[in-house]
Design a protein around this motif. Sequence first.
Motif, PDB file in Angstrom:
ATOM      1  N   SER B 126      15.256 -33.844  -0.593  1.00  0.00           N
ATOM      2  CA  SER B 126      13.834 -33.712  -0.281  1.00  0.00           C
ATOM      3  C   SER B 126      12.942 -34.415  -1.287  1.00  0.00           C
ATOM      4  N   PHE B 127      13.437 -34.569  -2.519  1.00  0.00           N
ATOM      5  CA  PHE B 127      12.546 -35.099  -3.540  1.00  0.00           C
ATOM      6  C   PHE B 127      12.882 -36.535  -3.898  1.00  0.00           C
ATOM      7  N   GLN B 128      11.830 -37.303  -4.072  1.00  0.00           N
ATOM      8  CA  GLN B 128      11.927 -38.657  -4.561  1.00  0.00           C
ATOM      9  C   GLN B 128      12.613 -38.701  -5.918  1.00  0.00           C
ATOM     10  N   GLU B 129      13.358 -39.759  -6.166  1.00  0.00           N
ATOM     11  CA  GLU B 129      13.969 -39.952  -7.482  1.00  0.00           C
ATOM     12  C   GLU B 129      12.921 -39.871  -8.597  1.00  0.00           C
ATOM     13  N   ILE B 130      11.751 -40.473  -8.339  1.00  0.00           N
ATOM     14  CA  ILE B 130      10.724 -40.521  -9.379  1.00  0.00           C
ATOM     15  C   ILE B 130      10.277 -39.119  -9.781  1.00  0.00           C
ATOM     16  N   ILE B 131      10.110 -38.256  -8.781  1.00  0.00           N
ATOM     17  CA  ILE B 131       9.640 -36.903  -9.072  1.00  0.00           C
ATOM     18  C   ILE B 131      10.688 -36.145  -9.882  1.00  0.00           C
ATOM     19  N   ILE B 132      11.948 -36.302  -9.479  1.00  0.00           N
ATOM     20  CA  ILE B 132      13.018 -35.665 -10.246  1.00  0.00           C
ATOM     21  C   ILE B 132      13.034 -36.214 -11.661  1.00  0.00           C
ATOM     22  N   ALA B 133      12.852 -37.528 -11.788  1.00  0.00           N
ATOM     23  CA  ALA B 133      12.867 -38.140 -13.116  1.00  0.00           C
ATOM     24  C   ALA B 133      11.755 -37.562 -13.990  1.00  0.00           C
ATOM     25  N   ILE B 134      10.577 -37.363 -13.408  1.00  0.00           N
ATOM     26  CA  ILE B 134       9.466 -36.795 -14.188  1.00  0.00           C
ATOM     27  C   ILE B 134       9.870 -35.435 -14.767  1.00  0.00           C
ATOM     28  N   LEU B 135      10.439 -34.586 -13.887  1.00  0.00           N
ATOM     29  CA  LEU B 135      10.840 -33.256 -14.348  1.00  0.00           C
ATOM     30  C   LEU B 135      11.927 -33.340 -15.410  1.00  0.00           C
ATOM     31  N   LEU B 136      12.933 -34.186 -15.156  1.00  0.00           N
ATOM     32  CA  LEU B 136      14.060 -34.235 -16.081  1.00  0.00           C
ATOM     33  C   LEU B 136      13.672 -34.859 -17.415  1.00  0.00           C
TER      34      LEU B 136
END
Lengths: 269, 269, 291
Positions: B126-136
């Motif tokens: 469901s989530f864009q790679e970019i959004i996951i990257a921001i969180l991580l």
Amino acid sequence: MTTRADTPIWQFRTSKQHMLRWVGWFWLVALSVFCWTLMTEDTIWAFVADAPRQASDIGGRMLPPRWGYLNQLWQPLWDTLNIATLGTLIGVIIAIPVAFLAAGNTTPSRRFVRPVALLVIVTSRSINSLIWALLLVAIIGPGLLAGIVAIGLRSIGFVAKLLYEAIEEIDESQVEAVRSTGASEAQVIDYAIIPQILPAFWGISVFRWDINIRESTILGLVGAGGLGLQLQSSLSTLAWNQVTVIFLVILATVVVSEWVSAKVRRAVL
Amino acid sequence: MTSEVTSSRTWKRPPVLLKDPRWRWTILLGSSVYLILAISSVEVDWFRVYEGLERGWRFIQGFLTPDFSSRWRDIQAGLIESLTMTLTSTVAGVLVSVPIGIGAARNLAPAPVYMLCRGIITVSRSFQEIIIAILLVAMFGFGPFAGFLTLTFASIGFLSKLLAEDIEDCDSAQIEAIRATGAGWWQVVNYAVQPQVMPRLIGLSLYRLDINFRESSVIGIVGAGGVGATLNTAIDRYEYDSAGAVLIIIIAIVLVVEYSSSYIRRWVQ
Amino acid sequence: MLRDVVSPLTYHYQTWQQTVLELEALSKTYKTGDQALTNVSFSVPAGQVVGLIGPSGAGKSSLIRCINRLVEPSSGRIYLGETELTKLSGRALRQARRRIGMIFQEYALVERLTVMENVLSGRLGYVSGWRSFLRRYPKTDIDQAFSLLERVGLGDHYNKRADELSGGQRQRVGIARALEQNPELLLADEPTASLDPKTSRQIMRLIQSVCREMNLPAIINIHDVVLAQNFADRIIGLQAGEVVFDGPPSALTHDVLTRIYGAEDWGQVQQNNESQDDEALFSNAKVLERS
């Protein structure tokens, strides 16, 4: 168990194949380990070890979501939709001629035109829309236009690639039949090729629109308008409870667009 | 005229998509109204665009005469991060995806396991790679380790979903035949399922390798390592010749990965 | 050398007057080096139905496609009436193509268009681009399409999509499309290969009767010798790209068939040759079933 010399012994694979396989796996493992050490050379493991604490900290700040922020998101959401839709439209309009120039059976020249069309496709496909947006914001300034053009440029390669593959897979006998009536090349395309690729065309376009909705939600991170702009400002002020609301809006948009695209694709196929 | 005209009738092509004229008009009208609204909501500062044209021209020049040398150290570091991230995250992604993929296949997994694995897949997709990257990045700090985790996470959703679909498409007769020999669950997976899905799994892994490289060149923009950070810096400093060099390298690597993976896929199948 | 082979069997046409198609020393060599046709010459007068037989790979399909230049001949000349087809290109070639109707093996209808659009596509060589794009055909074309559809027995199916029809119906649309061109010559490439025996005979009878009605010459490439004998006025046998037989169906003897196809027991063919109508053929089949 004894076997006579003339009865072959059954083996799972011949020894040479066996060896080759093991050597292949060995190199893959070795290469992965090598890459891992190279990649983590500069990693500060204290930060990694600290991650669970950071995660719970961020989690604590993200909840509860600041629902009031939702009111400020309608305009960016509308912008995001427009970036995706108009960008897809531009991309598709440019992709159609590129696809016809790239397909082996419709290209005017296999030696000169086709490689150029393929180069256009590869360039557009290799560069992520966020990078296109980065470039365009630098060139034409921040705003919706940069986002639309970025999405359009990225979509050209995707749509053109799938479309030219569909063109190459058409039934040539239908083309031959229409050509044998004395039809011109434009009429052959109109009567023999377009009817065959039309379902694929709609499917590809809607599929790309669905992907573009996802991508346009984050383009604002580099200044290209839409929800990403809000995300960027919330992140820079560490307003994690607003970030949660943005994430939920993005998630809802993505789910809806996926549903719409699945629905439309089923209708046209 | 070849045959006698028995009747004089008119003919109009029946509508292709929407049979009901009311629906046709509603949709036509609706989409034109949307288009007008959407286009009018795009505010374009034409003066800024005009100014940008000159910069765009400089970028094209930079792309045509790329400068590999003056920022080579940065480019090299970014590339090594991107490449190592790509390989390690794909390998890790495959390792995690296999059990999840098996768990998400309806014909092999019990209901609770199935629900759990499908849940993991949905979250990951469901989530864009970019959004996951921001969180991580927020949790693990800047650098390629966060990027590695991002790409692994995204690979899991992609690979598990497609693997589960492949397993569900397996020839059930072969599974029954092996089950009929009295084989246990592991033996069924090993003898009936694995031979059928192995070539596809290798193909999917190579495809994901290709995607991971493309993504690895983007997530650097939010601090997760890789050549994207180099590119971002180059564009921020208006060093279009260095940016052009990075883009050309990305395109070249994508081409190499794509061609070699299609070659390996053909060789495996 | 070729004349030596053909001359004893050369078929004299007193009844046919005007020559429509003339082939002169036609040869075709593919880029791969395969010699598909060698020095093929014959002429076809108005109204004559020619059955082109021969084993697979004998060059039947290449010959048919050379005539309307879907395949480029390597050497030789083709005349349609006064026009030398082999010299044409571009617009002139398209205008010559519209004078030649063609029927295909797998029907080659545009599956996703309606029956009417498929039939009207026979007029593409005549109408302008915008007319064909908007499907605004002249009234005479539409009237003719309706009457042709009725002639082939599909009067009510005009707004169906082509992929909704059965094989036999599709081939009827294919015939209507070819006739919609008002052709001077009909080419058919294995028109019955994808059909069952009964439908095959119906289709062949339809082609034969429309050719009679319109005094239209036809070249039908067909692998079924019995069908060729029953429905053609003249048989041309091709073997490895050369004409090895040219004569009336009645002259197809064991020897000739062996020359065309190679050694085989031709008893069954002879037997069927005598039964001229469907009923007899099917009762033969029933006898065979019972025995």
